[in-house]
Motif scaffolding. Structure first.
Motif, PDB file in Angstrom:
ATOM      1  N   ALA A  51      21.998  24.845  99.338  1.00 14.97           N
ATOM      2  CA  ALA A  51      23.033  23.944  98.840  1.00 14.97           C
ATOM      3  C   ALA A  51      22.426  22.721  98.165  1.00 14.97           C
ATOM      4  O   ALA A  51      22.930  22.248  97.136  1.00 14.97           O
ATOM      5  CB  ALA A  51      23.957  23.514  99.979  1.00 14.97           C
ATOM      6  N   ASP A  52      21.321  22.201  98.728  1.00  8.15           N
ATOM      7  CA  ASP A  52      20.648  21.056  98.119  1.00  8.15           C
ATOM      8  C   ASP A  52      20.115  21.399  96.724  1.00  8.15           C
ATOM      9  O   ASP A  52      20.249  20.618  95.778  1.00  8.15           O
ATOM     10  CB  ASP A  52      19.501  20.572  99.006  1.00  8.15           C
ATOM     11  CG  ASP A  52      19.988  19.757 100.195  1.00  8.15           C
ATOM     12  OD1 ASP A  52      21.191  19.435 100.240  1.00  8.15           O
ATOM     13  OD2 ASP A  52      19.166  19.457 101.077  1.00  8.15           O
ATOM     14  N   LEU A  53      19.496  22.569  96.598  1.00 15.69           N
ATOM     15  CA  LEU A  53      18.974  22.978  95.297  1.00 15.69           C
ATOM     16  C   LEU A  53      20.107  23.229  94.309  1.00 15.69           C
ATOM     17  O   LEU A  53      20.003  22.892  93.127  1.00 15.69           O
ATOM     18  CB  LEU A  53      18.106  24.229  95.443  1.00 15.69           C
ATOM     19  CG  LEU A  53      16.828  24.080  96.258  1.00 15.69           C
ATOM     20  CD1 LEU A  53      16.047  25.393  96.276  1.00 15.69           C
ATOM     21  CD2 LEU A  53      15.959  22.956  95.729  1.00 15.69           C
ATOM     22  N   MET A  54      21.189  23.838  94.790  1.00 17.37           N
ATOM     23  CA  MET A  54      22.351  24.070  93.941  1.00 17.37           C
ATOM     24  C   MET A  54      22.906  22.747  93.431  1.00 17.37           C
ATOM     25  O   MET A  54      23.247  22.600  92.252  1.00 17.37           O
ATOM     26  CB  MET A  54      23.421  24.833  94.720  1.00 17.37           C
ATOM     27  CG  MET A  54      24.652  25.223  93.913  1.00 17.37           C
ATOM     28  SD  MET A  54      25.835  26.196  94.894  1.00 17.37           S
ATOM     29  CE  MET A  54      26.438  24.933  96.039  1.00 17.37           C
ATOM     30  N   GLY A  55      22.996  21.763  94.320  1.00 20.81           N
ATOM     31  CA  GLY A  55      23.491  20.457  93.906  1.00 20.81           C
ATOM     32  C   GLY A  55      22.534  19.748  92.968  1.00 20.81           C
ATOM     33  O   GLY A  55      22.950  19.141  91.976  1.00 20.81           O
ATOM     34  N   ALA A  56      21.230  19.835  93.253  1.00 18.87           N
ATOM     35  CA  ALA A  56      20.243  19.137  92.427  1.00 18.87           C
ATOM     36  C   ALA A  56      20.236  19.654  90.995  1.00 18.87           C
ATOM     37  O   ALA A  56      20.102  18.874  90.046  1.00 18.87           O
ATOM     38  CB  ALA A  56      18.854  19.285  93.045  1.00 18.87           C
ATOM     39  N   THR A  57      20.400  20.964  90.816  1.00 18.40           N
ATOM     40  CA  THR A  57      20.378  21.511  89.461  1.00 18.40           C
ATOM     41  C   THR A  57      21.596  21.074  88.655  1.00 18.40           C
ATOM     42  O   THR A  57      21.567  21.134  87.413  1.00 18.40           O
ATOM     43  CB  THR A  57      20.310  23.050  89.476  1.00 18.40           C
ATOM     44  OG1 THR A  57      21.379  23.579  90.258  1.00 18.40           O
ATOM     45  CG2 THR A  57      18.987  23.522  90.049  1.00 18.40           C
ATOM     46  N   ASN A  58      22.649  20.628  89.331  1.00 14.82           N
ATOM     47  CA  ASN A  58      23.808  20.103  88.620  1.00 14.82           C
ATOM     48  C   ASN A  58      23.551  18.728  88.020  1.00 14.82           C
ATOM     49  O   ASN A  58      24.372  18.229  87.242  1.00 14.82           O
ATOM     50  CB  ASN A  58      25.026  20.033  89.550  1.00 14.82           C
ATOM     51  CG  ASN A  58      25.724  21.367  89.711  1.00 14.82           C
ATOM     52  OD1 ASN A  58      26.493  21.794  88.865  1.00 14.82           O
ATOM     53  ND2 ASN A  58      25.446  22.045  90.806  1.00 14.82           N
TER      54      ASN A  58
END
Length: 382
Positions: A51-58
């Motif tokens: 979830a952190d990586l998903m959010g960071a790529t946004n």
């Protein structure tokens, strides 16, 4: 150590080559499939890290699902994993789109895929729904984040721009922690808008060289500044290739976007199709490299700070807000997709059966997608 790293790199290459071949359905579906493979089946990362990586790529421009693949590859196998994950995820789609572009130029049309999509899309919806439920507990940690997610979903369904929703969600979540130490406000305001001052700007001047150079630099510009959905990509491509350069027609642009959406892998392979229309196979290659190259650079820079985002109360809260908002956007996309794809008893049955199989078994997504495609072709023939 080298053997272990080499083994991890091979694992990354094979996994993302498979995902690039079967990942129909757009970014939300790609994210769901990556979560199923890397979190649920292989345990390479936790739901929280995912979830952190998903959010960071946004937080950066470019195709989010491709950037998530690149970042997950880096987590598993370092710099080699970063390059291999992105390249292997992009390659199958680029080859398929190039073949379809050749057929389009040669025969004036593209092969029919309606039957295949009829069966695949309901499976994709089930995969997204399964991922959403799996991520819910990791992402929605409080009533406040639940409210942020609900507001983001409402705003998305009302037609508010995705980037504005993402920025608002991040800032609202972080704002709850600002009164304790007001000195950090200015630093936070810039984080969710990385790259936005460049949005639509002519980052690279029009080259004075030949058509291939102009094609490459135009696609490089788009890949460097583009936030948002495929519809935003459509606007950029229309402005450059239809209105400014006049290299393709509006009808050709719509065909290119359609091909990018119905083939597996990143929607940004629309650029591959346009590159082929402009300059044949070499144009397809240059356009593909140019539009995806910024993603590798941005993620390479982002890997240096993602671990630090949880170190501060403010940035951790901001990332929580981005994650909750991204999950809401994913839910909104899946809802809209379901409305257009679940149109009769067979499509609903395919979606329900796929969801049950995902919930109760460890069956690989590839088998579900292959089964959906076979059912779609069979129904189309009948």
């Amino acid at each position: 150590m080298d053997d272990r790293q080499g083994g991890a790199a091979r694992e990354v290459a094979l996994l993302f080559l498979k995902l690039g071949t079967i990942a129909f359905g757009g970014p939300a579906a790609h994210t769901a499939m990556m979560r199923d493979e890397l979190v649920r089946r292989r345990g390479w990362v936790t739901d929280e890290r995912f979830a952190d990586l998903m959010g960071a790529t946004n937080l950066i421009p470019g195709p989010n699902s491709t950037e998530l693949a690149i970042h997950l590859g880096h987590d598993r196998a370092g710099r080699r994993g970063l390059i291999l994950a992105g390249a292997c995820f992009i390659l199958p789609a680029a080859l398929i789109v190039t073949a379809l572009a050749w057929a389009y130029v040669t025969y004036g049309r593209t092969p029919a895929v309606e039957g295949i999509l009829y069966g695949i899309v309901p499976v994709v919806i089930a995969i997204i729904a399964h991922a959403l439920f799996g991520l819910l507990r990791a992402v929605i940690k409080s009533w406040w984040l639940a409210a942020v997610a609900a507001g983001a979903l409402t705003a998305y369904l009302l037609g508010v721009n995705e980037l504005l929703i993402l920025a608002a969600g991040a800032l609202l979540a972080a704002a709850a922690h600002l009164p304790r130490r007001p000195g950090g406000v200015h630093g936070l305001l810039g984080v969710p808008m990385l790259g936005v001052p460049m949005l639509g700007a002519p980052v690279f001047p029009d080259p004075t060289g030949g058509q291939l150079a102009q094609l490459f630099l135009t696609m490089l510009k788009i890949g460097s500044v583009l936030y948002g959905s495929g519809y935003v990509l459509l606007a950029f491509l229309r402005g450059d290739f239809v209105d400014r350069l006049g290299w393709i027609t509006s009808a050709q642009l719509i065909d290119a976007v359609s091909i990018g959406q119905v083939t597996p892998g990143p929607v940004f392979t629309t650029a591959t199709f346009i590159g082929y229309l402009v300059a044949g196979p070499i144009g397809a290659f240059l356009a593909t490299v140019a539009i995806f190259l910024p993603s590798f650079v941005f993620v390479g820079l982002l890997t240096k700070i993602t671990h630090r985002l949880r170190a501060s109360r403010w940035t951790s809260a901001l990332l929580d807000g981005v994650n909750a908002t991204a999950l809401a956007l994913m839910a909104g996309v899946s809802y809209q997709l379901a409305r257009t794809a679940l149109i009769d008893v067979p499509t609903v049955a395919i979606a329900v059966i796929s969801l049950v199989l995902l919930w109760r078994t460890q069956l690989n997504n590839a088998w579900l997608i292959a089964g959906g495609a076979a059912i779609g072709i069979l129904i189309n023939l009948i």
